[in-house]
Design a protein around this motif. Structure first.
Motif, PDB file in Angstrom:
ATOM      1  N   ALA A  89      -2.009  -2.890  -1.756  1.00  0.00           N
ATOM      2  CA  ALA A  89      -1.133  -2.191  -2.694  1.00  0.00           C
ATOM      3  C   ALA A  89       0.330  -2.345  -2.307  1.00  0.00           C
ATOM      4  O   ALA A  89       1.192  -2.588  -3.166  1.00  0.00           O
ATOM      5  CB  ALA A  89      -1.510  -0.713  -2.765  1.00  0.00           C
ATOM      6  N   GLU A  90       0.622  -2.211  -1.004  1.00  0.00           N
ATOM      7  CA  GLU A  90       2.011  -2.324  -0.546  1.00  0.00           C
ATOM      8  C   GLU A  90       2.592  -3.708  -0.823  1.00  0.00           C
ATOM      9  O   GLU A  90       3.810  -3.848  -1.004  1.00  0.00           O
ATOM     10  CB  GLU A  90       2.085  -2.026   0.947  1.00  0.00           C
ATOM     11  N   ALA A  91       1.743  -4.723  -0.873  1.00  0.00           N
ATOM     12  CA  ALA A  91       2.228  -6.093  -1.058  1.00  0.00           C
ATOM     13  C   ALA A  91       2.520  -6.422  -2.519  1.00  0.00           C
ATOM     14  O   ALA A  91       3.102  -7.472  -2.808  1.00  0.00           O
ATOM     15  CB  ALA A  91       1.202  -7.082  -0.501  1.00  0.00           C
ATOM     16  N   ILE A  92       2.144  -5.552  -3.445  1.00  0.00           N
ATOM     17  CA  ILE A  92       2.349  -5.811  -4.869  1.00  0.00           C
ATOM     18  C   ILE A  92       3.773  -5.433  -5.262  1.00  0.00           C
ATOM     19  O   ILE A  92       4.212  -4.305  -5.032  1.00  0.00           O
ATOM     20  CB  ILE A  92       1.334  -5.027  -5.722  1.00  0.00           C
ATOM     21  N   ALA A  93       4.510  -6.370  -5.851  1.00  0.00           N
ATOM     22  CA  ALA A  93       5.909  -6.137  -6.201  1.00  0.00           C
ATOM     23  C   ALA A  93       6.052  -5.397  -7.532  1.00  0.00           C
ATOM     24  O   ALA A  93       6.944  -4.559  -7.690  1.00  0.00           O
ATOM     25  CB  ALA A  93       6.663  -7.472  -6.259  1.00  0.00           C
ATOM     26  N   ASP A  94       5.198  -5.698  -8.500  1.00  0.00           N
ATOM     27  CA  ASP A  94       5.282  -5.055  -9.815  1.00  0.00           C
ATOM     28  C   ASP A  94       4.864  -3.596  -9.716  1.00  0.00           C
ATOM     29  O   ASP A  94       3.774  -3.280  -9.222  1.00  0.00           O
ATOM     30  CB  ASP A  94       4.383  -5.795 -10.812  1.00  0.00           C
ATOM     31  N   GLY A  95       5.730  -2.691 -10.177  1.00  0.00           N
ATOM     32  CA  GLY A  95       5.478  -1.262 -10.041  1.00  0.00           C
ATOM     33  C   GLY A  95       4.220  -0.791 -10.735  1.00  0.00           C
ATOM     34  O   GLY A  95       3.449   0.005 -10.173  1.00  0.00           O
ATOM     35  N   GLN A  96       3.963  -1.260 -11.956  1.00  0.00           N
ATOM     36  CA  GLN A  96       2.779  -0.814 -12.689  1.00  0.00           C
ATOM     37  C   GLN A  96       1.503  -1.355 -12.060  1.00  0.00           C
ATOM     38  O   GLN A  96       0.518  -0.633 -11.918  1.00  0.00           O
ATOM     39  CB  GLN A  96       2.867  -1.254 -14.151  1.00  0.00           C
ATOM     40  N   LEU A  97       1.522  -2.619 -11.653  1.00  0.00           N
ATOM     41  CA  LEU A  97       0.342  -3.189 -11.001  1.00  0.00           C
ATOM     42  C   LEU A  97       0.069  -2.501  -9.666  1.00  0.00           C
ATOM     43  O   LEU A  97      -1.088  -2.291  -9.279  1.00  0.00           O
ATOM     44  CB  LEU A  97       0.536  -4.692 -10.789  1.00  0.00           C
ATOM     45  N   GLN A  98       1.142  -2.141  -8.965  1.00  0.00           N
ATOM     46  CA  GLN A  98       0.973  -1.423  -7.706  1.00  0.00           C
ATOM     47  C   GLN A  98       0.356  -0.047  -7.960  1.00  0.00           C
ATOM     48  O   GLN A  98      -0.558   0.379  -7.235  1.00  0.00           O
ATOM     49  CB  GLN A  98       2.324  -1.264  -7.006  1.00  0.00           C
ATOM     50  N   ALA A  99       0.825   0.644  -8.998  1.00  0.00           N
ATOM     51  CA  ALA A  99       0.262   1.952  -9.343  1.00  0.00           C
ATOM     52  C   ALA A  99      -1.211   1.827  -9.717  1.00  0.00           C
ATOM     53  O   ALA A  99      -2.031   2.676  -9.344  1.00  0.00           O
ATOM     54  CB  ALA A  99       1.060   2.570 -10.489  1.00  0.00           C
ATOM     55  N   ASN A 100      -1.547   0.785 -10.459  1.00  0.00           N
ATOM     56  CA  ASN A 100      -2.952   0.564 -10.826  1.00  0.00           C
ATOM     57  C   ASN A 100      -3.817   0.391  -9.584  1.00  0.00           C
ATOM     58  O   ASN A 100      -4.943   0.907  -9.517  1.00  0.00           O
ATOM     59  CB  ASN A 100      -3.077  -0.670 -11.718  1.00  0.00           C
ATOM     60  N   CYS A 101      -3.300  -0.331  -8.599  1.00  0.00           N
ATOM     61  CA  CYS A 101      -4.049  -0.558  -7.364  1.00  0.00           C
ATOM     62  C   CYS A 101      -4.222   0.753  -6.601  1.00  0.00           C
ATOM     63  O   CYS A 101      -5.312   1.050  -6.096  1.00  0.00           O
ATOM     64  CB  CYS A 101      -3.330  -1.593  -6.496  1.00  0.00           C
ATOM     65  N   TYR A 102      -3.165   1.543  -6.532  1.00  0.00           N
ATOM     66  CA  TYR A 102      -3.265   2.832  -5.844  1.00  0.00           C
ATOM     67  C   TYR A 102      -4.283   3.736  -6.536  1.00  0.00           C
ATOM     68  O   TYR A 102      -5.099   4.407  -5.883  1.00  0.00           O
ATOM     69  CB  TYR A 102      -1.906   3.525  -5.807  1.00  0.00           C
ATOM     70  N   ALA A 103      -4.247   3.760  -7.868  1.00  0.00           N
ATOM     71  CA  ALA A 103      -5.113   4.676  -8.619  1.00  0.00           C
ATOM     72  C   ALA A 103      -6.579   4.270  -8.583  1.00  0.00           C
ATOM     73  O   ALA A 103      -7.464   5.126  -8.456  1.00  0.00           O
ATOM     74  CB  ALA A 103      -4.623   4.763 -10.064  1.00  0.00           C
ATOM     75  N   HIS A 104      -6.842   2.972  -8.694  1.00  0.00           N
ATOM     76  CA  HIS A 104      -8.225   2.526  -8.892  1.00  0.00           C
ATOM     77  C   HIS A 104      -8.868   1.879  -7.668  1.00  0.00           C
ATOM     78  O   HIS A 104     -10.078   1.648  -7.657  1.00  0.00           O
ATOM     79  CB  HIS A 104      -8.279   1.556 -10.074  1.00  0.00           C
ATOM     80  N   GLU A 105      -8.067   1.586  -6.642  1.00  0.00           N
ATOM     81  CA  GLU A 105      -8.629   1.002  -5.432  1.00  0.00           C
ATOM     82  C   GLU A 105      -8.366   1.864  -4.194  1.00  0.00           C
ATOM     83  O   GLU A 105      -9.285   2.133  -3.415  1.00  0.00           O
ATOM     84  CB  GLU A 105      -8.070  -0.415  -5.219  1.00  0.00           C
ATOM     85  N   VAL A 106      -7.123   2.317  -4.028  1.00  0.00           N
ATOM     86  CA  VAL A 106      -6.785   3.101  -2.848  1.00  0.00           C
ATOM     87  C   VAL A 106      -7.357   4.520  -2.939  1.00  0.00           C
ATOM     88  O   VAL A 106      -7.997   4.999  -1.999  1.00  0.00           O
ATOM     89  CB  VAL A 106      -5.252   3.159  -2.645  1.00  0.00           C
ATOM     90  N   ALA A 107      -7.131   5.189  -4.069  1.00  0.00           N
ATOM     91  CA  ALA A 107      -7.582   6.586  -4.205  1.00  0.00           C
ATOM     92  C   ALA A 107      -9.094   6.755  -4.011  1.00  0.00           C
ATOM     93  O   ALA A 107      -9.519   7.702  -3.332  1.00  0.00           O
ATOM     94  CB  ALA A 107      -7.142   7.145  -5.559  1.00  0.00           C
TER      95      ALA A 107
END
Length: 298
Positions: free
Chosen positions: A246-264
Motif C-alpha cells: 500500500a505504501e508503494a502505491i503513488a495514486d491516492g485512490q488506488l492506495q486507499a483501495n489497497c488499505y480498505a480491501h487488503e490491509v484492513a
C-alpha cells in the motif's frame, strides 16, 4: 396513496391519559419513529442519523442541504404560475410523479438488517462499505454538476476536498497499521510467549514427578498458546507485506483501495489472533486492561 393519484389522509392525534388529576393529558406523537432509518421524515422535518462518531456533520449537511435545495428549486419551477385553485392538484401530481420515479429508495423496515441490504442490492441502490469506496462519489460527474449549479462548490473545490479526505484516510490507515504491528510484536507477543514458557516449565516439572495423566488440560492450553503465537506471527508477516504494498502505491485512490480491501482485513485477522489469547493468558500477564475488566469492573 399519492402515487395512485389520491391524497393520503393524515393520521389523527390521540390523547394519552394517565387516569389521575395530578398529571396532565398529553398528545400522542403520530410521526414516523423508525429509529433504524438513516434519513427519517418525522412529521415536519427530516432526521439524519448516519454520521459517524468522528465525522464532522458539516460534510453530510452540505450534501443533503444541496440535494434538498435542488429538489425545492425544481418543485418551485414546476409549479410557478399555477393558479391558486389548481395548485393542490398540480402539487399532488408533481409529488406522485417523483414518488413513482424514486420509490426504490423508500423503505420502512429495519434499516440495519441483512434483509434490507439484499433488498437494496436488488433495487440497484449503492452500498459503499468503506471510505475508499465512498469517496469517489464526491467527485462523480453528476454530483459536481449539482454542487456547481447550486453555487455550493466549484469543481476545483470539490476535487480539493476529495483529495484532502483521501490523503487523511491513507495517512490514518498507515498510522494504524504501523502501530498495530509494533504493539503485536513488542507488547502482546512477548507476554504470550512468556506465559507459554511458564506453562511449559510447569508441565515439565509435574511430569518429572510422575503425574503425566493429570496434565491433559495444561498440555491443551500450551498447544493453544503455541498455535496462537503462530497465528500472530503469520498475521504480522502478512500485514507487513500488504502494508508495504500500500505504501508503494503513488495514486491516492488506488492506495486507499489497497488499505480498505487488503490491509484492513489482515489487521482484523491480527486483532482476532491477539484477542483469542486474552482468554487463555493469565490476567497478571496481560499488558493492558482486559475486556472483562473494562466491561464488568470499571
Amino acid at each position: 396513496m399519492i402515487m395512485d393519484g389520491e391524497a393520503s389522509v393524515h393520521a389523527t392525534t390521540d390523547t394519552l391519559t394517565f387516569g389521575t388529576v395530578i398529571l396532565p393529558n398529553l398528545e400522542q406523537d403520530n410521526t414516523d419513529r423508525n429509529r433504524t432509518s438513516p434519513f427519517a421524515f418525522t412529521n415536519n422535518k427530516f432526521e439524519f442519523r448516519a454520521v459517524g462518531s468522528e465525522a464532522n456533520v458539516s460534510d453530510a449537511n452540505t450534501v443533503l442541504d444541496t440535494a434538498v435545495a435542488e429538489s425545492l428549486r425544481d418543485f418551485a419551477d414546476a409549479l410557478e404560475g399555477v393558479p391558486a385553485d389548481e395548485f393542490q392538484e398540480a402539487a399532488l401530481a408533481y409529488c406522485a410523479e417523483h414518488l413513482r420515479a424514486h420509490r426504490r429508495i423508500l423503505f420502512s423496515g429495519d434499516g440495519y438488517s441483512e434483509a434490507w441490504e439484499q433488498e437494496a442490492e436488488r433495487r440497484g441502490l449503492c452500498n459503499y462499505r468503506t471510505t475508499a469506496d465512498a469517496l469517489p462519489s464526491f467527485v462523480a460527474e453528476k454530483n459536481i454538476k449539482l454542487f456547481s449549479e447550486m453555487g455550493v462548490l466549484t469543481e476545483a473545490e470539490a476535487v480539493c476536498r476529495y483529495e484532502v479526505k483521501l490523503e487523511k484516510y491513507n495517512k490514518l490507515m498507515n498510522i494504524e497499521a504501523t502501530t498495530m504491528v509494533r504493539e503485536a510484536r513488542r507488547t502482546y507477543r512477548p507476554v504470550i510467549t512468556a506465559y507459554a514458557t511458564k506453562v511449559a516449565k510447569g508441565l515439565e516439572t509435574i511430569r518429572a514427578a510422575g503425574a503425566e495423566a493429570a496434565m491433559a488440560y495444561e498440555q491443551a492450553t500450551l498447544n493453544d498458546l503455541c498455535d496462537g503465537i503462530t497465528a500472530i506471527n503469520e498475521s504480522i508477516a502478512r500485514l507487513d507485506e500488504v502494508h508495504a504494498k500500500a505504501e508503494a502505491i503513488a495514486d491516492g485512490q488506488l492506495q486507499a483501495n489497497c488499505y480498505a480491501h487488503e490491509v484492513a482485513p489482515v489487521m482484523a485477522d491480527l486483532r482476532a489472533a491477539v484477542d483469542a489469547m486474552e482468554e487463555i493468558v493469565a490476567a497478571d500477564y496481560w499488558p493492558v486492561p482486559t475486556y472483562d475488566d473494562i466491561l464488568f469492573y470499571v
